[in-house]
Design an enzyme around this catalytic site. Structure first.
Site, PDB file in Angstrom:
ATOM      1  N   ALA A   1     -24.967  -8.687 -14.473  1.00 18.42           N
ATOM      2  CA  ALA A   1     -26.182  -8.271 -13.762  1.00 18.42           C
ATOM      3  C   ALA A   1     -26.852  -9.429 -13.036  1.00 18.42           C
ATOM      4  O   ALA A   1     -27.977  -9.289 -12.559  1.00 18.42           O
ATOM      5  CB  ALA A   1     -27.159  -7.638 -14.748  1.00 18.42           C
TER       6      ALA A   1
ATOM      7  N   HIS B   1     -20.604 -15.705 -18.553  1.00 20.80           N
ATOM      8  CA  HIS B   1     -20.362 -15.244 -17.179  1.00 20.80           C
ATOM      9  C   HIS B   1     -19.132 -15.978 -16.638  1.00 20.80           C
ATOM     10  O   HIS B   1     -19.180 -16.644 -15.612  1.00 20.80           O
ATOM     11  CB  HIS B   1     -21.596 -15.470 -16.314  1.00 20.80           C
TER      12      HIS B   1
ATOM     13  N   ARG C   1      -1.961 -11.425 -26.526  1.00 23.93           N
ATOM     14  CA  ARG C   1      -1.164 -12.460 -25.854  1.00 23.93           C
ATOM     15  C   ARG C   1      -2.006 -13.329 -24.929  1.00 23.93           C
ATOM     16  O   ARG C   1      -1.542 -14.384 -24.497  1.00 23.93           O
ATOM     17  CB  ARG C   1      -0.006 -11.820 -25.075  1.00 23.93           C
TER      18      ARG C   1
ATOM     19  N   ASP D   1     -31.808 -10.685 -24.922  1.00 23.17           N
ATOM     20  CA  ASP D   1     -31.503 -10.619 -23.491  1.00 23.17           C
ATOM     21  C   ASP D   1     -32.455  -9.605 -22.837  1.00 23.17           C
ATOM     22  O   ASP D   1     -32.078  -8.839 -21.960  1.00 23.17           O
ATOM     23  CB  ASP D   1     -30.046 -10.228 -23.258  1.00 23.17           C
TER      24      ASP D   1
ATOM     25  N   LEU E   1     -24.782  -2.618 -17.156  1.00 18.82           N
ATOM     26  CA  LEU E   1     -25.841  -3.012 -18.071  1.00 18.82           C
ATOM     27  C   LEU E   1     -26.536  -4.253 -17.534  1.00 18.82           C
ATOM     28  O   LEU E   1     -25.881  -5.203 -17.094  1.00 18.82           O
ATOM     29  CB  LEU E   1     -25.264  -3.300 -19.462  1.00 18.82           C
TER      30      LEU E   1
ATOM     31  N   GLY F   1     -29.248  -6.583 -18.970  1.00 14.05           N
ATOM     32  CA  GLY F   1     -30.159  -6.991 -20.024  1.00 14.05           C
ATOM     33  C   GLY F   1     -30.469  -5.818 -20.930  1.00 14.05           C
ATOM     34  O   GLY F   1     -29.752  -4.803 -20.951  1.00 14.05           O
TER      35      GLY F   1
END
Length: 369
Positions: free
Chosen positions: A132, A184, A216, A260, A293, A295
């Site tokens: 976001a 991020h 993997r 958050d 989404l 926060g």
């Protein structure tokens, strides 16, 4: 001097007795006793939130008096200290926000949480994993970060370690006392392990906005689960599935919880600002127009109830809302109820309804009263 009576969570375990305090804890007198054996109030260390974007309809990026509203909103829900968290934005906008945060650090708002410093979430992130965050990601430059740090103390900085130059930047930031979190990011497992070797401390909203775990290709999540001592997680039961939370709890010794939270925290459904974005609160979540989404609306008293609902013992849940955050920041006078510590205290009844909050000895007015 004030006195509270009940089941007190101390560094040595539960004590049933009295806690006396002014702005700091003066004394604790009691005897060991399981709080489940009686119906008295539960006294926990005040909560510490290391990832707060907003609350009460205001956003950290607004600067100025926004922090007054934000800190009062979160204090009413048991957060006694916090890091004001920025968004990815042009330099000028970040500087504006930091000037506002510095004023809040210099003088705690009456009725509000203590602002301990800044969590700079971006702009040094991967543009391919914005989540976001607005699209102003760029490579980190030490001189720019140093300038930000002069405006307001950076306690935590989120970056993507795979971006060119960031691995070396981690070491420079650590030398300056800034805790580096990985987030991020499109980085690999190997990038995560290497970043930890360079001094990175934690992971930003674990599982969200980072490469996931595959058997993997373990990804950044795999690096955290295999090697991290600390990581933050949003326990609103929307950002992370309860099963994934339980896996992280088993793997990461000092997994701690953050909100958050956005301007929508403590507010009715509707549209709110998140940096340059407009986000919508509805059905218990906050989202961008495309459904991403953005926060949360979580508060830490709700986080406590969620953790206990997942099966954590109350003392374990409490440490993940206060003690581990203080340890991660190197603070010995917060996050614990002990003589000499700041009188940051939250009082719950046995059903975990919040009854009272004290920030440095000040009783916080609010809906819990």
């Amino acid at each position: 001097m004030l006195t509270l009576t009940g089941n007190i969570l101390t560094p040595d375990g539960w004590q049933h007795g009295q806690l006396s305090f002014d702005s700091r804890v003066v004394g604790i007198i009691g005897a060991p006793l399981d709080p489940a054996s009686n119906a008295d109030d539960i006294l926990l260390p005040g909560f510490i939130d290391l990832h707060v974007h907003g609350g009460g309809g205001r956003d950290v990026m607004e600067g100025a008096d926004a922090l007054d509203v934000i800190t009062r909103t979160h204090a009413r829900h048991g957060t006694t200290s916090l890091l004001a968290t920025t968004m990815t934005a042009p330099k000028r906008e970040i500087e504006h926000a930091l000037n506002g945060v510095q004023r809040a650090i210099a003088q705690r708002t009456a009725g509000g949480s203590r602002v301990l410093g800044v969590h700079l979430e971006g702009p040094y992130i991967n543009p391919g994993k914005l989540g976001a965050q607005p699209n102003f990601a760029r490579d980190g430059i030490l001189s720019e970060i140093s300038g930000f740090n002069e405006l307001a103390p950076l306690k935590v900085l989120t970056l993507a370690p795979e971006v060119q130059g960031h691995m070396e930047l981690i070491s420079d930031l650590v030398l300056r006392g800034i805790r580096v979190q990985l987030g991020h990011t499109l980085g690999s497992y190997e990038d995560g392990v290497e970043a930890l070797k360079h001094g990175a401390t934690s992971f930003t909203h674990l599982f969200n906005a980072m490469t996931g775990l595959h058997h993997r290709e373990p990804g950044m999540v795999g690096a955290a689960l295999a090697h991290a001592e600390y990581a933050e997680l949003i326990p609103d039961l929307l950002h992370v599935h309860p099963g994934a939370i339980k896996a992280a709890l088993r793997a990461i010794p000092k997994l701690y919880c953050v909100t958050d939270s956005t301007a929508a925290a403590g507010m009715p459904d509707g549209n709110y600002k998140l940096g340059r974005h407009t986000v919508t609160k509805c059905m218990g979540g906050v989202r961008l127009p495309d459904g991403t989404l953005a926060g949360s609306t979580l508060t830490l008293d709700e986080a406590l109830r969620n953790l206990v609902g997942l099966g954590l013992d109350l003392d374990d849940a409490a440490r993940r809302l206060s003690t581990y955050q203080a340890e991660m920041l190197g603070l010995s006078d917060r996050g614990q109820l002990k003589v000499g510590a700041h009188a940051d205290i939250v009082v719950f009844d046995r059903n975990l309804k919040l009854k009272a909050v004290y920030v440095e000895g000040e009783l916080i007015p609010g809906e819990q009263q």
